[in-house]
Design an enzyme around this catalytic site. Structure first.
Site, PDB file in Angstrom:
ATOM      1  N   HIS A  88       0.836  -1.209   0.000  1.00 25.56           N
ATOM      2  CA  HIS A  88       0.000   0.000   0.000  1.00 25.56           C
ATOM      3  C   HIS A  88       0.873   1.262   0.000  1.00 25.56           C
ATOM      4  O   HIS A  88       0.578   2.237  -0.690  1.00 25.56           O
ATOM      5  CB  HIS A  88      -0.945   0.024   1.199  1.00 25.56           C
ATOM      6  CG  HIS A  88      -1.845  -1.170   1.277  1.00 25.56           C
ATOM      7  ND1 HIS A  88      -2.540  -1.500   2.414  1.00 25.56           N
ATOM      8  CD2 HIS A  88      -2.157  -2.122   0.354  1.00 25.56           C
ATOM      9  CE1 HIS A  88      -3.240  -2.603   2.184  1.00 25.56           C
ATOM     10  NE2 HIS A  88      -3.021  -2.996   0.949  1.00 25.56           N
ATOM     11  N   HIS A 243      -9.225  -2.007  -4.918  1.00 26.03           N
ATOM     12  CA  HIS A 243      -8.103  -2.301  -4.022  1.00 26.03           C
ATOM     13  C   HIS A 243      -7.137  -3.289  -4.672  1.00 26.03           C
ATOM     14  O   HIS A 243      -5.922  -3.200  -4.463  1.00 26.03           O
ATOM     15  CB  HIS A 243      -8.581  -2.843  -2.676  1.00 26.03           C
ATOM     16  CG  HIS A 243      -7.430  -3.049  -1.734  1.00 26.03           C
ATOM     17  ND1 HIS A 243      -6.845  -2.008  -1.044  1.00 26.03           N
ATOM     18  CD2 HIS A 243      -6.712  -4.156  -1.419  1.00 26.03           C
ATOM     19  CE1 HIS A 243      -5.832  -2.464  -0.334  1.00 26.03           C
ATOM     20  NE2 HIS A 243      -5.726  -3.767  -0.554  1.00 26.03           N
ATOM     21  N   ASP A 247      -3.089  -2.923  -5.198  1.00 26.71           N
ATOM     22  CA  ASP A 247      -2.057  -3.925  -4.908  1.00 26.71           C
ATOM     23  C   ASP A 247      -1.156  -4.155  -6.123  1.00 26.71           C
ATOM     24  O   ASP A 247       0.066  -4.299  -5.982  1.00 26.71           O
ATOM     25  CB  ASP A 247      -2.697  -5.251  -4.496  1.00 26.71           C
ATOM     26  CG  ASP A 247      -3.167  -5.269  -3.046  1.00 26.71           C
ATOM     27  OD1 ASP A 247      -2.738  -4.411  -2.261  1.00 26.71           O
ATOM     28  OD2 ASP A 247      -3.960  -6.168  -2.697  1.00 26.71           O
ATOM     29  N   HIS A 269      -0.727 -11.262  -4.835  1.00 31.22           N
ATOM     30  CA  HIS A 269       0.672 -10.848  -4.715  1.00 31.22           C
ATOM     31  C   HIS A 269       1.645 -11.836  -5.351  1.00 31.22           C
ATOM     32  O   HIS A 269       2.640 -11.434  -5.959  1.00 31.22           O
ATOM     33  CB  HIS A 269       1.037 -10.639  -3.243  1.00 31.22           C
ATOM     34  CG  HIS A 269       0.296  -9.518  -2.600  1.00 31.22           C
ATOM     35  ND1 HIS A 269       0.390  -8.214  -3.042  1.00 31.22           N
ATOM     36  CD2 HIS A 269      -0.565  -9.495  -1.554  1.00 31.22           C
ATOM     37  CE1 HIS A 269      -0.374  -7.437  -2.291  1.00 31.22           C
ATOM     38  NE2 HIS A 269      -0.974  -8.196  -1.385  1.00 31.22           N
TER      39      HIS A 269
END
Length: 288
Positions: A88, A243, A247, A269
């Site tokens: 973030h 969101h 990321d 991720h």
């Protein structure tokens, strides 16, 4: 040749030091970071102030050591020199236009603040940036690069700009399927992406706590999802997919500023960093 570097204005760093304090999302402990101006060509560098060995960790794909529910960088030589949940903050630094920054961290994790990138971004913009003498170089992808695992994938295609098209698909009635496209030239990062918060499921809380994760999670720093509704109100109707784009931005910034169109479907991720590693290989080929 599959890619190239192009010059795009001057490099920038922070005007003055910023201190940000808060709770760490996964450990639940107090955390503090100090953002400090850095010389041109430094890139983004993290280091732990609580360790005897002041090891500087460059925010590059090679530094990533863990990808369970966050992006963690560290050293393979000094095992305790790890810093987690950097994504973030990395997105906020990208969005602010900073190229060079030193980030001093009081412990093993970044403070989560409200679960989005906006508080970091706001503090950075409040103190402002300083332009440096050296030219900024942006890596332009000139042939497709991709990473895939099962029914999730992420690819980057040639594009004169920076764009992310993300498709989110959860077998959950509250999230379901959604799509959003962010083009850095056309959409305001601060207003449309930076404010989107991380999210979690009420049904998973006990399991995560047992794994030592999300111990600092609360309604102040995450959207909590129950079977048929969110416990706290959403900032956007499609906050979840926004969101996810946040990321992607944070993870892609491990390679500095790049040009290309990223298309992602159900990626997290692990896949983001796998793509970043493959882009890094192209960058090193270009440098050599």
């Amino acid at each position: 040749m599959t890619a190239l570097y192009i010059e795009n204005g001057k490099q920038k760093t922070l005007n003055e030091e910023i201190i940000i304090e808060g709770i760490a999302l996964h450990s639940g402990k107090d955390a503090e970071i100090r953002l400090k101006p850095a010389a041109a060509g430094t890139g983004i560098v993290f280091f732990r102030s609580d360790l005897k060995q002041q090891l500087k960790l460059k925010a590059v794909p090679e530094s990533v050591v863990n990808l369970v529910r966050n992006t963690t960088i560290g050293s393979r030589e000094v095992k305790e020199a790890k810093i987690s949940t950097i994504e973030h903050l990395m997105a906020a630094v990208w969005g602010s236009g900073i190229d060079n920054l030193e980030i001093e961290v009081s412990g093993p994790e970044i403070p989560v603040i409200d679960g989005s990138a906006y508080p970091y971004y706001q503090k950075i913009m409040n103190v402002g940036l300083q332009e440096q003498q050296e030219q900024r170089q942006i890596f332009k992808v000139e042939s497709p690069v991709y990473a895939r695992q099962d029914d999730s994938y992420i690819t980057i295609l040639p594009y004169d700009g920076f764009k992310i098209s993300y498709t989110l698909d959860y077998q959950h009635p509250v999230i379901g399927s959604s799509y959003f496209e962010f083009d850095a030239e056309k959409i305001d990062f601060a207003e449309e992406i930076a404010r989107a918060r991380t999210f979690g499921f009420a049904a998973e809380v006990e399991k995560l706590h047992a794994q030592g994760l999300a111990l600092g999670g609360s309604l102040d720093n995450a959207v909590l999802i129950e079977e048929e509704k969110t416990v706290n109100p959403l900032r956007f109707e499609n906050e979840f997919v926004r969101h996810k784009i946040l990321d992607v931005i944070g993870d892609m910034f491990l390679n500095g500023r790049i040009m290309g169109h990223i298309i992602a479907v159900k990626s997290g991720h692990r896949l983001h960093v796998r793509l970043a590693e493959k882009i890094r290989e192209k960058m090193l080929e270009e440098e050599n």
